[in-house]
Design an enzyme around this catalytic site. Structure first.
Site: not given
Ligand code: G6P
Length: 610
Positions: A2, A27, A74, A100-101, A483, A487, A490, A506, A605
């Site tokens: 949000c 975001r 969100w 927010n929250g 990672e 990616k 995502e 395994h 984000k």
């Molecule tokens: C969300 C984002 C990721 C990020 C993660 C941790 O899932 O989409 O890209 O790695 O949060 O966020 P931070 O801001 O704590 O690195």
């Protein structure tokens, strides 16, 4: 997650609010709404979907107001639809809030209010807070006091802005757990959950602290705690440029951020690397230097991509500093009653500095008397402010939801920290010199890696219709495999798994057939031959191998269907280079599939709720 914008000043509020919402789109959100005070009456419009959908329903409506609030939601409680979008109003319709929250005791408050005859139109916890403020306002007839008293009763987290036609020259905001920043311009104030919505108007900001509220009027601002103590806030200066939050000719923010990495890695070590002395200077850790020198254990805590950085950090610090390192998902750490000793050092890694679980984990560690450090990107964020000391990664604003440049900058800072501690604990000068020299050469090498983009695009075209991908790596490149897989899933929604290459036997080996692309990070290091054996195992089962290899390695061509070369560096620095082809591969596959790369479905984000 949000986003909030609030405006009071001389400009037309609607223009500032919509621009602010657009700046916060990155975001992740699913609905948007605004309220302005027009001729002393509240005017609200809200809509499921994008800010562009909200703009459509505002089209042709002349709004002159100079005060208003806006929100991108969100969904947490209640599905994303018009009714659940913010702003939410009290029962009289004269008080609105954006929030927010999460209000954790919303059920108890709702019951009390329902018993008194109050009603609710949405499925959100936020509306309950709006109605609750309205209920208290009816008793105290003072907006600021009503907000303060309501918040004193609330359990949970909030970044909140309240507007009311009862007191149309005023806006009240508060925070606990969710960020809230107030931009202080000339004769105007802009409130936002994120500085991106502010910097077009001013660089001067006040960061609200937890349990602090601010009352804004056309004549000034005043801050106090929810316990009614007046507070004094410093004005901070934000030093990033508006161009940093624009695409600068790239098709997507993610691509721009991938291509920025030569610069951002350099920015992470600029002024810190002492190449001639084989050491680093980290002003942010000076106050805890002794603690780090004597530490027996370091615990990293993080989420998502930042957690992958922590895994690389574990390998590097154990190797260079001879300190035992553990890596914990923040969401697990915070709830599992971890054993923490007072001489432990807990390092929270976070791009946004606002991830709710990471923030809670570090608070838990603090309670147990550990020294708590931050490796954070966003200056002034909650995690940066709540830690005892730390190191900013200086990657600049990262807008693409899938983290790219923050990852390589985190890795850079982790190696700086490892050299800093290692040199105090016995790394020799020649070893220090080798490391610092190798680090200083990385930006040029990143430029070389980026030149492979067209080859990777071609590979992406060939494999974009695969249903599954496997990513395998060992040692420092095992977290890179994780990672790379993250990616891809995502932004392209293709199922992908990352594994340590030797673990393939395994389980994942059962999946391999001619339809399975397997990405190997097979750079030259002491376990290279073992990785080649793993590649042969995949080939024997007709899997398609895409290998990330070290320049000059001709041998690998016999095994791999495709090879992407990266320049040679010392093994512990390879992740900073080897992850870049994987970022590009995910990007080009997602583009090929027509996915919304910068705002992938369901993702946010900055995850400010648990
Ligand atoms: C969300 C984002 C990721 C990020 C993660 C941790 O899932 O989409 O890209 O790695 O949060 O966020 P931070 O801001 O704590 O690195």
């Amino acid at each position: 997650m949000c986003g909030i914008v609030g405006y009071i000043g001389r400009q037309k509020a609607i223009n500032v609010l919509i621009d602010g919402l657009e700046r916060l789109e990155y975001r992740g959100y699913d609905s948007a709404g605004i309220t302005v005070i027009e001729n002393n009456q509240l005017f609200t419009r809200k809509k499921a979907g994008k800010v562009s959908d909200l703009k459509k329903i505002l089209d042709g409506i002349e709004l002159k107001s100079n005060i208003g609030i806006a929100h991108t939601r969100w969904a947490t409680h209640g599905e994303p639809n018009d009714k659940n979008a913010h702003p939410h109003s009290d029962n009289s319709g004269n008080i609105v809030i954006v929030h927010n929250g999460i209000i954790e005791n919303y059920k108890a408050i709702k019951k009390t209010l329902t018993d008194k005859g109050y009603f609710f139109r949405s499925d959100t916890d936020s509306e309950i807070l709006a109605v609750f403020i309205g209920y208290i306002y009816n008793k105290v007839k003072d907006l600021e006091e009503a907000v303060r008293l309501a918040l004193s009763e609330v359990d949970g987290t909030f970044g909140l802005v309240v507007l009311s036609s009862y007191e149309p020259d005023k806006m009240i905001a508060a925070r606990r757990g969710s960020p809230m920043v107030c931009g202080v311009g000339e004769n105007e104030y802009i409130l936002a959950s994120d500085t991106s919505a502010i910097i077009k108007h001013t660089r001067n900001v006040i960061y609200l602290s937890d349990n602090e509220m601010i009352t804004l009027s056309y004549n000034g601002i005043q801050t106090k705690t929810i316990d009614n103590q007046i507070t004094d806030n410093q004005i901070h200066h934000i030093d990033f440029e508006i161009s940093q939050i624009e695409k600068g000719g790239f098709e997507h923010f993610m691509l721009k951020e991938i291509f920025e990495q030569a610069q951002t890695v350099q920015d992470a070590f600029r002024g810190r690397l002492q190449v001639n002395e084989g050491t680093v200077r980290l002003g942010g850790l000076r106050s805890v230097a002794e603690v780090l020198k004597n530490a027996k254990r370091i615990i990293f805590t993080a989420c998502g991509t930042s957690w992958h950085s922590a895994l690389v950090g574990e390998y590097i610090i154990e190797n260079l500093c001879n300190i035992s390192v553990e890596v914990e998902y923040a969401s697990e750490f915070r709830y599992r009653n971890p054993v923490i000793y007072p001489d432990d050092v807990v390092i929270a890694i976070s791009q946004s500095g606002e991830t709710a679980d990471t923030l809670a984990a570090l608070r838990e560690a603090k309670k147990k008397s550990a020294t708590v450090l931050g490796v954070v990107n966003v200056v002034g964020s909650s995690i940066a402010r709540d830690t005892d000391a730390g190191v900013y990664i200086h990657a600049g604003p990262e807008i693409g939801v899938a983290s790219t440049k923050a990852f390589t900058s985190q890795l850079t800072v982790l190696i700086l920290i490892a050299i800093y501690i290692g040199r105090m604990r016995g790394i020799s000068l020649p070893d220090g010199l080798k490391l610092t020299q190798a680090l200083s050469e990385l930006p040029k090498k990143i430029e070389e890696v980026l030149k492979t983009a067209d080859d990777i695009k071609a590979i992406a075209k060939e494999y974009c219709n695969a249903r599954n991908f496997l990513y395998l790596g060992r040692g420092y490149n095992f977290p890179v495999a994780l990672e790379g897989a993250l990616k891809l899933k995502e932004i392209s929604y293709i199922h992908a798994e990352g594994y340590p290459a030797a673990e393939m036997k395994h389980g994942p080996i059962a999946l391999i057939d001619e339809n399975m692309p397997v990405v190997f990070i097979a750079t030259k290091d002491e376990i290279y031959d073992k990785v080649i054996s793993n590649i042969e195992e995949v080939k024997a089962r007709k899997g398609k191998v895409i290998a990330i290899a070290t320049e000059g390695d001709e041998q690998i061509k016999q095994y791999a269907n495709h090879v992407i070369y990266i320049p040679e560096t010392i093994p512990m620095l390879t992740p900073i280079l080897s992850v870049i082809p994987l970022q590009l591969l995910a990007y080009y596959i997602a583009v090929e599939l027509g996915c919304n790369v910068d705002q992938p479905r369901n993702l946010a984000k900055s995850v400010t709720v648990e």
